[in-house]
Motif scaffolding. Structure first.
Motif, PDB file in Angstrom:
ATOM      1  N   GLY A 451       0.823  -1.200   0.000  1.00 58.00           N
ATOM      2  CA  GLY A 451       0.000   0.000   0.000  1.00 58.00           C
ATOM      3  C   GLY A 451       0.856   1.248   0.000  1.00 58.00           C
ATOM      4  O   GLY A 451       2.081   1.198   0.046  1.00 58.00           O
ATOM      5  N   GLU A 452       0.226   2.408  -0.044  1.00 62.00           N
ATOM      6  CA  GLU A 452       0.934   3.676  -0.095  1.00 62.00           C
ATOM      7  C   GLU A 452       1.208   4.244   1.302  1.00 62.00           C
ATOM      8  O   GLU A 452       1.960   5.201   1.437  1.00 62.00           O
ATOM      9  N   SER A 453       0.581   3.702   2.316  1.00 62.17           N
ATOM     10  CA  SER A 453       0.712   4.270   3.660  1.00 62.17           C
ATOM     11  C   SER A 453       1.812   3.555   4.432  1.00 62.17           C
ATOM     12  O   SER A 453       1.574   2.886   5.424  1.00 62.17           O
ATOM     13  N   VAL A 454       3.050   3.680   3.958  1.00 55.08           N
ATOM     14  CA  VAL A 454       4.196   3.098   4.646  1.00 55.08           C
ATOM     15  C   VAL A 454       5.193   4.209   4.921  1.00 55.08           C
ATOM     16  O   VAL A 454       5.269   5.198   4.180  1.00 55.08           O
ATOM     17  N   PRO A 455       5.973   4.119   5.995  1.00 55.80           N
ATOM     18  CA  PRO A 455       7.001   5.137   6.264  1.00 55.80           C
ATOM     19  C   PRO A 455       8.008   5.182   5.121  1.00 55.80           C
ATOM     20  O   PRO A 455       8.358   4.150   4.543  1.00 55.80           O
ATOM     21  N   PHE A 456       8.487   6.384   4.796  1.00 55.37           N
ATOM     22  CA  PHE A 456       9.395   6.520   3.652  1.00 55.37           C
ATOM     23  C   PHE A 456      10.637   5.667   3.826  1.00 55.37           C
ATOM     24  O   PHE A 456      11.159   5.112   2.852  1.00 55.37           O
ATOM     25  N   ALA A 496       7.312  10.235  -1.532  1.00 56.37           N
ATOM     26  CA  ALA A 496       8.235  11.366  -1.367  1.00 56.37           C
ATOM     27  C   ALA A 496       7.478  12.684  -1.283  1.00 56.37           C
ATOM     28  O   ALA A 496       7.845  13.577  -0.501  1.00 56.37           O
ATOM     29  N   GLN A 497       6.404  12.815  -2.089  1.00 59.45           N
ATOM     30  CA  GLN A 497       5.618  14.051  -2.060  1.00 59.45           C
ATOM     31  C   GLN A 497       4.742  14.124  -0.815  1.00 59.45           C
ATOM     32  O   GLN A 497       4.674  15.160  -0.145  1.00 59.45           O
ATOM     33  N   LEU A 501       9.552  14.960   1.456  1.00 56.98           N
ATOM     34  CA  LEU A 501      11.002  14.768   1.516  1.00 56.98           C
ATOM     35  C   LEU A 501      11.696  15.909   0.777  1.00 56.98           C
ATOM     36  O   LEU A 501      11.252  16.344  -0.292  1.00 56.98           O
ATOM     37  N   ALA A 502      12.819  16.358   1.318  1.00 60.29           N
ATOM     38  CA  ALA A 502      13.526  17.508   0.747  1.00 60.29           C
ATOM     39  C   ALA A 502      14.221  17.152  -0.560  1.00 60.29           C
ATOM     40  O   ALA A 502      14.404  18.008  -1.423  1.00 60.29           O
ATOM     41  N   ASN A 503      14.636  15.891  -0.725  1.00 57.66           N
ATOM     42  CA  ASN A 503      15.363  15.479  -1.924  1.00 57.66           C
ATOM     43  C   ASN A 503      14.694  14.249  -2.525  1.00 57.66           C
ATOM     44  O   ASN A 503      15.179  13.120  -2.362  1.00 57.66           O
ATOM     45  N   PRO A 504      13.569  14.437  -3.225  1.00 58.57           N
ATOM     46  CA  PRO A 504      12.852  13.271  -3.774  1.00 58.57           C
ATOM     47  C   PRO A 504      13.646  12.517  -4.837  1.00 58.57           C
ATOM     48  O   PRO A 504      13.472  11.313  -4.994  1.00 58.57           O
ATOM     49  N   GLU A 505      14.523  13.223  -5.572  1.00 55.88           N
ATOM     50  CA  GLU A 505      15.304  12.537  -6.602  1.00 55.88           C
ATOM     51  C   GLU A 505      16.251  11.519  -5.974  1.00 55.88           C
ATOM     52  O   GLU A 505      16.380  10.388  -6.464  1.00 55.88           O
ATOM     53  N   LEU A 506      16.905  11.902  -4.887  1.00 58.66           N
ATOM     54  CA  LEU A 506      17.790  10.960  -4.197  1.00 58.66           C
ATOM     55  C   LEU A 506      16.988   9.796  -3.641  1.00 58.66           C
ATOM     56  O   LEU A 506      17.415   8.629  -3.733  1.00 58.66           O
ATOM     57  N   TYR A 507      15.818  10.094  -3.079  1.00 51.63           N
ATOM     58  CA  TYR A 507      14.978   9.028  -2.518  1.00 51.63           C
ATOM     59  C   TYR A 507      14.565   8.034  -3.601  1.00 51.63           C
ATOM     60  O   TYR A 507      14.611   6.813  -3.392  1.00 51.63           O
ATOM     61  N   MET A 508      14.187   8.551  -4.769  1.00 54.67           N
ATOM     62  CA  MET A 508      13.790   7.653  -5.856  1.00 54.67           C
ATOM     63  C   MET A 508      14.977   6.865  -6.396  1.00 54.67           C
ATOM     64  O   MET A 508      14.823   5.725  -6.848  1.00 54.67           O
ATOM     65  N   ALA A 509      16.180   7.464  -6.344  1.00 59.32           N
ATOM     66  CA  ALA A 509      17.373   6.724  -6.763  1.00 59.32           C
ATOM     67  C   ALA A 509      17.623   5.537  -5.840  1.00 59.32           C
ATOM     68  O   ALA A 509      18.004   4.441  -6.297  1.00 59.32           O
ATOM     69  N   VAL A 510      17.413   5.731  -4.544  1.00 65.91           N
ATOM     70  CA  VAL A 510      17.571   4.625  -3.593  1.00 65.91           C
ATOM     71  C   VAL A 510      16.530   3.541  -3.870  1.00 65.91           C
ATOM     72  O   VAL A 510      16.855   2.338  -3.905  1.00 65.91           O
ATOM     73  N   CYS A 511      15.260   3.950  -4.076  1.00 66.86           N
ATOM     74  CA  CYS A 511      14.204   2.971  -4.358  1.00 66.86           C
ATOM     75  C   CYS A 511      14.469   2.244  -5.670  1.00 66.86           C
ATOM     76  O   CYS A 511      14.241   1.030  -5.787  1.00 66.86           O
ATOM     77  N   PHE A 512      14.964   2.976  -6.666  1.00 66.20           N
ATOM     78  CA  PHE A 512      15.328   2.359  -7.944  1.00 66.20           C
ATOM     79  C   PHE A 512      16.396   1.294  -7.736  1.00 66.20           C
ATOM     80  O   PHE A 512      16.303   0.177  -8.271  1.00 66.20           O
ATOM     81  N   ALA A 513      17.417   1.629  -6.950  1.00 64.84           N
ATOM     82  CA  ALA A 513      18.514   0.681  -6.718  1.00 64.84           C
ATOM     83  C   ALA A 513      18.030  -0.568  -5.995  1.00 64.84           C
ATOM     84  O   ALA A 513      18.521  -1.677  -6.262  1.00 64.84           O
ATOM     85  N   LEU A 564      22.037  -0.442   4.574  1.00 65.30           N
ATOM     86  CA  LEU A 564      22.584   0.749   3.926  1.00 65.30           C
ATOM     87  C   LEU A 564      21.493   1.529   3.190  1.00 65.30           C
ATOM     88  O   LEU A 564      21.500   2.769   3.209  1.00 65.30           O
ATOM     89  N   TRP A 565      20.556   0.827   2.532  1.00 66.80           N
ATOM     90  CA  TRP A 565      19.460   1.522   1.843  1.00 66.80           C
ATOM     91  C   TRP A 565      18.570   2.262   2.842  1.00 66.80           C
ATOM     92  O   TRP A 565      18.129   3.378   2.579  1.00 66.80           O
ATOM     93  N   THR A 566      18.305   1.631   3.970  1.00 68.15           N
ATOM     94  CA  THR A 566      17.481   2.286   4.990  1.00 68.15           C
ATOM     95  C   THR A 566      18.154   3.552   5.503  1.00 68.15           C
ATOM     96  O   THR A 566      17.519   4.606   5.637  1.00 68.15           O
ATOM     97  N   LEU A 567      19.442   3.475   5.774  1.00 71.03           N
ATOM     98  CA  LEU A 567      20.174   4.654   6.227  1.00 71.03           C
ATOM     99  C   LEU A 567      20.220   5.731   5.145  1.00 71.03           C
ATOM    100  O   LEU A 567      20.129   6.939   5.439  1.00 71.03           O
ATOM    101  N   ALA A 568      20.343   5.304   3.881  1.00 74.03           N
ATOM    102  CA  ALA A 568      20.447   6.278   2.788  1.00 74.03           C
ATOM    103  C   ALA A 568      19.174   7.090   2.616  1.00 74.03           C
ATOM    104  O   ALA A 568      19.228   8.240   2.157  1.00 74.03           O
ATOM    105  N   THR A 569      18.007   6.510   2.964  1.00 69.35           N
ATOM    106  CA  THR A 569      16.757   7.252   2.798  1.00 69.35           C
ATOM    107  C   THR A 569      16.725   8.513   3.653  1.00 69.35           C
ATOM    108  O   THR A 569      16.071   9.499   3.286  1.00 69.35           O
ATOM    109  N   PHE A 570      17.432   8.512   4.778  1.00 66.30           N
ATOM    110  CA  PHE A 570      17.412   9.688   5.652  1.00 66.30           C
ATOM    111  C   PHE A 570      18.206  10.851   5.055  1.00 66.30           C
ATOM    112  O   PHE A 570      18.058  11.990   5.510  1.00 66.30           O
TER     113      PHE A 570
END
Length: 573
Positions: A451-456, A496-497, A501-513, A564-570
């Motif tokens: 679902g969509e209601s999960v912590p970033f 992200a929206q 989140l202040a840097n959605p592009e970085l967040y999406m890069a982490v999710c992509f990876a 590492l991915w979890t830490l990178a999201t912050f």
């Protein structure tokens, strides 16, 4: 007392009964899927689009709100939709293709579950794959397994490609090399000049895996075929060798992505309203920008290097035991192993009058690599069939010119076919089970659970776990990309929206990876994956010994990557 056979038969009967129940009582759940293609107007003013290299017309466009394939309409649907695909235009003028796909809820995972479970229970991939195919066929109400399931699947270009490349060309080439003694001559020369023992043999294997960074089946076939005679001569266990070959295939392709991967993956990354994913060039650049977050691939390649250096700290008990067994007894396989390639290629059958030369191995190999890499540079895709076909003809011609009779040459060619015929059957059955799993929506159901209601901070690991399961169950990373990316990327953007989140592009890069690497992990470790099967086949390893021995180091790398991915999201906050 229960025996392995009784457990196998009992499990299979329960699976078939469950498949029949699902067929009779479970209704399909229809889901809207949208696909954005590169569209353009031709000289006549007609709207066209490109799909897999073909240029096709865009016909019968309807407004998105009027499409029967819109999710709101699919939710009220009784039976099947009137059309399964349709071009639509949204209010902002964007043209895309809608497609109605379905899943059977948790039942969609049944064929893959049966296949994986039986692989572990009976250690017979052919039995397990066929059981999964029958289970999936029963679920969709198709009981003519031969004419309606197997033949249509095996009569496809992909199945024909498997038959030609991995049976005729690969088997024939290795058979001729064995008949002429070229493989043994090459191994002896490498042993004298470069390889001083198991460690240096594994390092050569690792280095070749890095050099052949095309990934997947291309890398496993090229590396496995090249290094096996060297590694066997040096006394490297087949579990270690197959692990190095497999773990430097797709993982290295994900981080040295000068190959076909970015061009394929970018087609699934478009998200409406996201400027940095607007064009194909933007999406390819996004792929390369995300490479530093490919933590699993980086750790897998590095962990393989450590094991090649005989540092087994992160390799697990099975690989350590395999190393100790080969070092102390000289046995390259476990006592209960059933290697995927038969012994034909390891029996010396060189005619008495024939004198082998290492150049009979090196020249066809250079031609093979030159054509594979050259066609990739010039054409954008490596022509592996051309490469192996030319190498096979060159090896055969050299043998005939040096005095080998045609009968002796064909004898070696036949031995090569025998050595890989079982693996070729497994590969073709794997293609069939993968197609069935995709048809009944196994991957779609797994993604639909989210679902969509999960912590970033939780989304990357959730995407990692889902893609790991999908790829492990279906045996394909590229198929997982086609399922997961079109759903994961919009979901990541929404989260992200919504969570600002202040840097959605970085967040999406982490999710992509996480999607990219989770799929690589599942594919690498799956016993029904073509790269896993080929790694075992080309190195002479028992398939399940290979799968079990690499699960621990791969799982350790995946666990560390998840942290590492979890830490990178912050960093995106």
């Amino acid at each position: 007392m229960l025996t392995r056979n009784s457990v196998t038969w009992g499990f299979l009967l329960l699976a078939l009964a469950a498949a029949l129940l699902a067929h009779n009582y479970q209704q399909p759940v229809w889901k809207e899927q949208s696909y954005l293609y590169e569209t353009f107007t031709d000289d006549t003013g007609r709207l066209m689009y490109r799909n897999k290299g073909d240029v096709l017309p865009v016909d019968n466009i309807v407004a998105y709100q009027d499409s029967p394939l819109r999710q709101a309409n699919l939710d009220t649907l009784q039976g099947e939709p009137e059309v399964k695909k349709q071009w639509v235009q949204k209010d902002d003028g964007q043209v895309m293709m809608l497609q109605a796909d379905f899943h059977y809820g948790m039942w969609s995972l049944l064929p893959a579950f049966v296949t994986i479970a039986l692989c572990l229970i009976c250690r017979e991939p052919i039995v397990a794959l066929f059981a999964g195919i029958v289970t999936g066929a029963f679920m969709i109400g198709q009981f003519d397994i031969t004419d309606k399931v197997l033949i249509p699947s095996l009569a496809t270009p992909s199945a024909a490609g498997i038959l030609i490349l991995y049976l005729w060309l690969l088997g024939g080439l290795t058979g001729i090399w064995a008949k002429t003694g070229a493989a043994q001559a090459f191994a002896q020369s490498m042993t004298r000049h470069f390889v001083r023992g198991p460690r240096s043999a594994k390092l050569v294997t690792w280095l070749l895996g890095v050099i052949f960074f095309q990934g997947g089946t291309i890398s496993t076939v090229l590396v496995g075929t090249t290094v096996r005679p060297i590694a066997d001569k040096a006394g490297v266990s087949h579990e270690e060798l197959s692990y190095v070959v497999d773990s430097t295939a797709s993982p290295i392709a994900a981080i040295m992505a000068f190959n076909a991967w970015p061009a394929y993956v970018q087609a699934f990354l478009f998200v409406p309203g996201v400027a940095f994913l607007a064009t194909e060039a933007d999406r390819i650049a996004f792929f390369f920008d995300s490479i530093p977050f490919s933590f699993y691939a980086i750790l897998a390649v590095f962990g393989t290097l450590l094991m090649s250096l005989n540092i087994f700290t992160f390799s697990g008990r099975r690989l350590r035991q395999a190393h100790q067994r080969a070092a102390s007894t000289g046995q390259l396989d476990a006592p209960t192993a059933r290697p995927m390639s038969s012994g034909e290629l390891h029996k010396v059958k060189v005619p008495e009058h024939y004198r082998a030369s290492l150049w009979e191995f090196v020249l066809p190999l250079f031609v093979l690599l030159g054509i594979a890499v050259g066609t990739f540079v010039v054409l954008g895709t490596p022509k592996v069939n051309w490469a192996f076909g030319t190498a096979l003809l060159l090896a055969a011609s050299i043998a005939l010119v040096k005095g080998m009779t045609l009968e002796q040459l064909l004898d070696g060619f036949g031995d090569g076919l025998k050595s890989v015929v079982v693996a070729s059957i497994v590969l073709m059955l794997a293609v069939t089970i993968g197609g069935i799993s995709k048809y009944i929506g196994g991957g779609l159901y797994m993604v639909d659970l989210l679902g969509e209601s999960v912590p970033f901070w939780a989304l990357p690991v959730i995407l990692q776990l889902i893609t790991m399961v999908i790829a492990f169950s279906t045996g394909t990373s590229w198929g997982t990309y086609a399922i997961a990316f079109p759903l994961a990327m919009p979901l990541a953007w929404v989260i992200a929206q919504d969570q600002q989140l202040a840097n959605p592009e970085l967040y999406m890069a982490v999710c992509f990876a996480t999607v990219l690497n989770g799929s690589v992990y599942g594919d690498q470790c799956s016993p029904i994956s073509d790269s896993t099967i080929l790694s075992a086949m080309t190195t002479g390893c028992d398939l399940m010994d290979h799968v079990k021995s690499q699960l621990f180091p791969a799982g350790l790398a995946a666990g560390a990557a998840a942290i590492l991915w979890t830490l990178a999201t912050f960093l995106a906050q």
